[in-house]
Design a protein around this motif. Sequence first.
Motif, PDB file in Angstrom:
ATOM      1  N   GLY A 105       1.138  -1.198  -0.116  1.00 38.71           N
ATOM      2  CA  GLY A 105       0.464  -0.179   0.294  1.00 38.71           C
ATOM      3  C   GLY A 105       0.954   1.546   0.116  1.00 38.71           C
ATOM      4  O   GLY A 105       1.946   1.491  -0.520  1.00 38.71           O
ATOM      5  N   LEU A 106      -0.317   2.437   0.630  1.00 34.96           N
ATOM      6  CA  LEU A 106       0.748   4.015  -0.318  1.00 34.96           C
ATOM      7  C   LEU A 106       2.348   3.924   1.464  1.00 34.96           C
ATOM      8  O   LEU A 106       2.790   4.778   0.789  1.00 34.96           O
ATOM      9  N   ARG A 107       2.456   3.050   2.313  1.00 34.69           N
ATOM     10  CA  ARG A 107       2.943   3.085   3.496  1.00 34.69           C
ATOM     11  C   ARG A 107       4.882   2.971   2.764  1.00 34.69           C
ATOM     12  O   ARG A 107       5.626   3.889   3.410  1.00 34.69           O
ATOM     13  N   ARG A 108       4.103   2.264   1.061  1.00 32.21           N
ATOM     14  CA  ARG A 108       6.200   1.870   0.809  1.00 32.21           C
ATOM     15  C   ARG A 108       6.013   3.335   0.625  1.00 32.21           C
ATOM     16  O   ARG A 108       7.343   3.567  -0.103  1.00 32.21           O
ATOM     17  N   PHE A 109       5.461   4.718   0.524  1.00 32.20           N
ATOM     18  CA  PHE A 109       5.990   5.779  -0.286  1.00 32.20           C
ATOM     19  C   PHE A 109       6.446   6.875   1.046  1.00 32.20           C
ATOM     20  O   PHE A 109       6.681   8.291   0.935  1.00 32.20           O
ATOM     21  N   LEU A 110       6.500   6.318   2.236  1.00 34.55           N
ATOM     22  CA  LEU A 110       7.389   6.721   2.767  1.00 34.55           C
ATOM     23  C   LEU A 110       8.822   6.378   3.427  1.00 34.55           C
ATOM     24  O   LEU A 110       8.963   6.051   2.532  1.00 34.55           O
ATOM     25  N   THR A 111       9.791   7.405   3.507  1.00 36.23           N
ATOM     26  CA  THR A 111      11.228   7.113   3.473  1.00 36.23           C
ATOM     27  C   THR A 111      11.693   7.080   4.832  1.00 36.23           C
ATOM     28  O   THR A 111      12.387   6.112   5.460  1.00 36.23           O
ATOM     29  N   GLY A 112      12.013   8.540   5.956  1.00 40.42           N
ATOM     30  CA  GLY A 112      12.383   8.017   6.339  1.00 40.42           C
ATOM     31  C   GLY A 112      11.844   8.321   7.610  1.00 40.42           C
ATOM     32  O   GLY A 112      10.189   8.282   7.920  1.00 40.42           O
ATOM     33  N   THR A 113      12.210   8.134   9.044  1.00 39.61           N
ATOM     34  CA  THR A 113      11.986   8.318  10.513  1.00 39.61           C
ATOM     35  C   THR A 113      10.382   9.650  10.501  1.00 39.61           C
ATOM     36  O   THR A 113      10.966  11.037  10.381  1.00 39.61           O
ATOM     37  N   PRO A 114       9.330   9.933  10.273  1.00 41.32           N
ATOM     38  CA  PRO A 114       8.386  11.161  10.477  1.00 41.32           C
ATOM     39  C   PRO A 114       8.315  12.073  11.727  1.00 41.32           C
ATOM     40  O   PRO A 114       9.056  10.994  13.006  1.00 41.32           O
ATOM     41  N   PRO A 115       8.739  13.458  11.505  1.00 47.57           N
ATOM     42  CA  PRO A 115       8.639  14.451  12.469  1.00 47.57           C
ATOM     43  C   PRO A 115       7.916  14.438  13.225  1.00 47.57           C
ATOM     44  O   PRO A 115       6.662  15.117  12.968  1.00 47.57           O
ATOM     45  N   VAL A 116       7.848  13.703  14.197  1.00 46.14           N
ATOM     46  CA  VAL A 116       6.362  13.244  15.309  1.00 46.14           C
ATOM     47  C   VAL A 116       5.862  14.736  15.624  1.00 46.14           C
ATOM     48  O   VAL A 116       4.417  14.702  15.430  1.00 46.14           O
ATOM     49  N   VAL A 117       6.868  15.632  15.998  1.00 46.90           N
ATOM     50  CA  VAL A 117       6.328  16.953  16.250  1.00 46.90           C
ATOM     51  C   VAL A 117       5.330  17.371  15.908  1.00 46.90           C
ATOM     52  O   VAL A 117       4.217  18.156  15.592  1.00 46.90           O
ATOM     53  N   SER A 118       6.025  18.441  14.575  1.00 47.60           N
ATOM     54  CA  SER A 118       5.266  18.497  13.853  1.00 47.60           C
ATOM     55  C   SER A 118       4.354  18.244  12.727  1.00 47.60           C
ATOM     56  O   SER A 118       3.229  18.773  12.353  1.00 47.60           O
ATOM     57  N   LEU A 119       4.540  17.283  12.532  1.00 54.81           N
ATOM     58  CA  LEU A 119       3.131  15.715  12.257  1.00 54.81           C
ATOM     59  C   LEU A 119       2.636  15.903  12.895  1.00 54.81           C
ATOM     60  O   LEU A 119       0.796  15.887  12.352  1.00 54.81           O
TER      61      LEU A 119
END
Length: 422
Positions: free
Chosen positions: A280-294
């Motif tokens: 699915g779409l998660r394959r288009f993630l790359t690095g660790t998400p910036p949790v605070v701003s996200l």
Amino acid sequence: MTVSNDLAYAEELDAQDTCAHFRERFLIEDDDLIYMDGNSLGRLPYATVDQSADLVRQQWGSRLIRSWNEGWFTAPERIGAKIASLIGAQADEVIVADSTSVNLFKLVVAALRFQVGRSQIVTDDLNFPSDLYILQGAIDMLDKQHQLQVVPSVDGIDGPVADLRARLDEQTALLTLSHTVFKSGYMYDMAALTSAAHDAGALVLWDLSHSVGAVPVDLNAANVDLAIGCTYKYLNGGPGAPAFLYIRRDLQERLINPLTGWMGQQNLFGFDLKYQPAPGLRRFLTGTPPVVSLSLIEPGVDLLREAGIEQLRAKSLRQSSYLIDLWEAELEPLGFTLKSPREQAYRGSHISLGHAEGLRIDLALINDMHVLPDFRAPDNIRLGITPLYTTYRDIHQTVQRLKHIVVERLYERYPTEAPIVT
């Protein structure tokens, strides 16, 4: 529309406004400051203040690394699903990741690699320049096997629809445009152009940065292939907040993310040395998400979902029509030109006014008149209408202060050199 120039009329319109109570949900410390730049950076929701306190003190401070399994890890999909409801997409077709530019790069390269044998990218000269930079970089990275066709607008306001259609042929790999143009606020007919591109065998990628949260968008109904957009304008996600990307469900496992990374790995805690894309779409993630701003994107999205995009669009159109009528009565005689479409169907949620002294008028508006718009060269003063918190009084007073600046020639105090950020 018959319009009165009186402040009392603007206040009467505010009293009738069924969306007016949403303004109370935002931090507004200076009642005299008129904010007309929500199309560039949205205001701060009170709920975001509460969210940030909980995020730092409780989730990070108390729960520590346990918070990854208590909502952090799934935030890209959870918040993406909420954004999907604002743009006519399925919950599993939108994910939050990276910046708008990085997401655009990923989708452009994926699309060009998928469209084997096609060498043309079609866009227009109204597109956000950063989007064109990304397209140029993607072409360079792919060994200059593709050509970029930039179709000019005749008037710098309206999209060159007929000329774009004429450029679509068997060599077109990708048509990519800003749905709502950043200078003029012109809005394309998404369904019609997407259909024309598909008839030529091309994929379509829309930049929704000036549309999402301001105008109704229905990606599924238009059968759109790909889209990207930012979250810090009408979504009120905060400065530099992560962006989102959309891939139609049937394309998700047929496209390859050119920036493969840990978060897009099928079994990321298996620590295999060979990359296998997640489903699915998660394959288009790359690095660790910036949790605070996200995480701070979510309260603003929730506010929009609560208000309803159709209701907000109706208010936006009423307010932009009111502004245009005030321009015609008060500002056109002073040399201001309208640089946005009059026709509502082709107008987003900001209005651009041109003037030969546009930059200096903008500076006087900010420094002397307590109004925050923004300026886009060569002469565009952009006035953003954000129906969650923009009032009719704001619009009326902005026009009166613009008039005062020109009549009293207050702009002459300012240099012709632009500051870094306009």
